[in-house]
Design an enzyme around this catalytic site. Sequence first.
Site, PDB file in Angstrom:
ATOM      1  N   ARG A 155       0.655  -1.202  -0.011  1.00 24.68           N
ATOM      2  CA  ARG A 155       0.068  -0.054   0.292  1.00 24.68           C
ATOM      3  C   ARG A 155       0.744   1.159   0.271  1.00 24.68           C
ATOM      4  NH1 ARG A 155      -4.394  -3.105   2.828  1.00 24.68           N
ATOM      5  NH2 ARG A 155      -4.637  -4.514   0.857  1.00 24.68           N
ATOM      6  N   GLU A 161     -13.655 -14.727  10.250  1.00 23.76           N
ATOM      7  CA  GLU A 161     -13.324 -13.755   8.352  1.00 23.76           C
ATOM      8  C   GLU A 161     -13.005 -14.593   7.459  1.00 23.76           C
ATOM      9  OE1 GLU A 161     -10.280 -10.393   8.530  1.00 23.76           O
ATOM     10  OE2 GLU A 161     -11.767 -10.096   6.211  1.00 23.76           O
ATOM     11  N   LYS A 211     -17.074 -12.046   9.453  1.00 21.94           N
ATOM     12  CA  LYS A 211     -16.869 -10.513   9.427  1.00 21.94           C
ATOM     13  C   LYS A 211     -16.851 -11.642   8.300  1.00 21.94           C
ATOM     14  CE  LYS A 211     -12.834  -8.000   8.424  1.00 21.94           C
ATOM     15  NZ  LYS A 211     -11.575  -6.847   9.565  1.00 21.94           N
ATOM     16  N   GLY A 249     -13.283  -5.402   1.459  1.00 25.06           N
ATOM     17  CA  GLY A 249     -12.888  -6.105  -0.004  1.00 25.06           C
ATOM     18  C   GLY A 249     -12.611  -5.494  -0.827  1.00 25.06           C
ATOM     19  N   GLY A 250     -11.787  -4.089  -0.921  1.00 29.03           N
ATOM     20  CA  GLY A 250     -11.568  -3.707  -2.557  1.00 29.03           C
ATOM     21  C   GLY A 250     -13.147  -2.597  -2.822  1.00 29.03           C
ATOM     22  N   ARG A 262      -9.534  -1.291   4.276  1.00 30.85           N
ATOM     23  CA  ARG A 262      -8.867   0.392   3.276  1.00 30.85           C
ATOM     24  C   ARG A 262     -10.241   1.259   3.019  1.00 30.85           C
ATOM     25  NH1 ARG A 262      -7.937  -4.491  -0.751  1.00 30.85           N
ATOM     26  NH2 ARG A 262      -8.975  -5.953   0.487  1.00 30.85           N
TER      27      ARG A 262
HETATM   28  P1  13P Z   1     -10.199  -4.209   3.646  1.00 26.36           P
HETATM   29  O1  13P Z   1     -11.808  -3.778   4.823  1.00 26.36           O
HETATM   30  O2  13P Z   1      -9.402  -3.272   3.431  1.00 26.36           O
HETATM   31  O3  13P Z   1     -10.938  -5.465   3.523  1.00 26.36           O
HETATM   32  O4  13P Z   1      -9.362  -4.948   4.839  1.00 26.36           O
HETATM   33  C1  13P Z   1     -10.336  -5.539   5.968  1.00 26.36           C
HETATM   34  C2  13P Z   1      -9.792  -7.118   6.060  1.00 26.36           C
HETATM   35  O5  13P Z   1      -9.465  -6.981   7.921  1.00 26.36           O
HETATM   36  C3  13P Z   1      -9.166  -7.918   6.174  1.00 26.36           C
HETATM   37  O6  13P Z   1      -8.177  -8.719   6.552  1.00 26.36           O
END
Ligand code: 13P
Length: 351
Positions: free
Chosen positions: A44, A188, A230, A273-274, A305
């Site tokens: 990043r 998650e 998550k 998730g982008g 993100r």
């Molecule tokens: P994002 O919200 O960028 O997808 O990241 C969440 C996260 O913690 C991924 O494990």
Amino acid sequence: MIIDKIREVQKMNLKEIIITAKSLVADDKGLLAIDESNPTCNKRFAAAGIPQTEEFRRSYREMIITTPGLGECISGLILYDETIRQKKKDGTLFIKAITDMGIVPGIKVDVGAKDMAGHPGEKITEGLDGLRERLREYFQMGARFAKWRAVIAIGKGIPSRGCIEANAHALARYAALCQEAGFVPIVEPEVLMDGNHSMEQCFEVSEEVLRTVFRQLYKQRVTLEGMILKPNMVLPGLTCPKQESMDEVADITVECLLRAVPAAVPGIAFLSGGQSGELASARLNAMNARFKSRLPWALAFSFARAIQQPALEIWHGEETNVSAAQQALYHRAICNRAARQGKYIVELEKK
Ligand code: 13P
């Protein structure tokens, strides 16, 4: 006698865990993930033209943690092994600064998604070996919840049952170890957005993944009241020509969750998730605006993100940009709290 004592301690642990799990999704707040591994954080930074050193990673995280008002919208911060040991410039440990703000510190404990043997194009998340000992150390440091991310890709002939089952099993073993050690596990299973698959395909895969995960959690004796799920939102692939509306995404995501997530789970905190920050907020808002009063669990956020990106770009590794970057971060946090209330409107973005 000793067994009775152990059971008593376990019960006490579980009580605390359930209270923490509820607190993570209380008051329309959500989680902020700043747990990027060093390689991911460096990626990043490289994209934003920021030097990729430990000191830059430290000052970036200090900028985030010291954002004024962060605790109004953020209930928990997810750290990484490097970050949990770092300090502010004034010598205060990050984890102390976070706790002092009334935010619960969490820790990412998986060691990454690796290529899965015999399953081209698929990943299995590793990190169970030695996890009990690592959790003990993190607990002593003050962390009270943990995160483990499994990755499921949609493509030609994938995901396979083998990949879904192996990842669900690992998530459940991790969650059981977490509760044994006094942690709330954030579970998650991420179905990725990459690809040209349709929203319906994402629905089918997400439902199957979630059902498998909950079957494994049950087998591994995980207390559902003491965990947070998550998941991904149910979305069309990034390159799918048909991109459904906000309301369609909200409807199908909630339908999927209602089918697969037991009511005992206190909260669902989506990953982004982008998706852009605006889209992630708007979609979460649509779900809460349409369904909040009728759902058994809270619908919250656990974004990385979608909260951090604008702040990262503004900060750009320079001390003089800290205040502006913090304002951008606070703004995204406020938008997501509004989305939890079903009160997010695009006009908020102009403020
Ligand atoms: P994002 O919200 O960028 O997808 O990241 C969440 C996260 O913690 C991924 O494990």
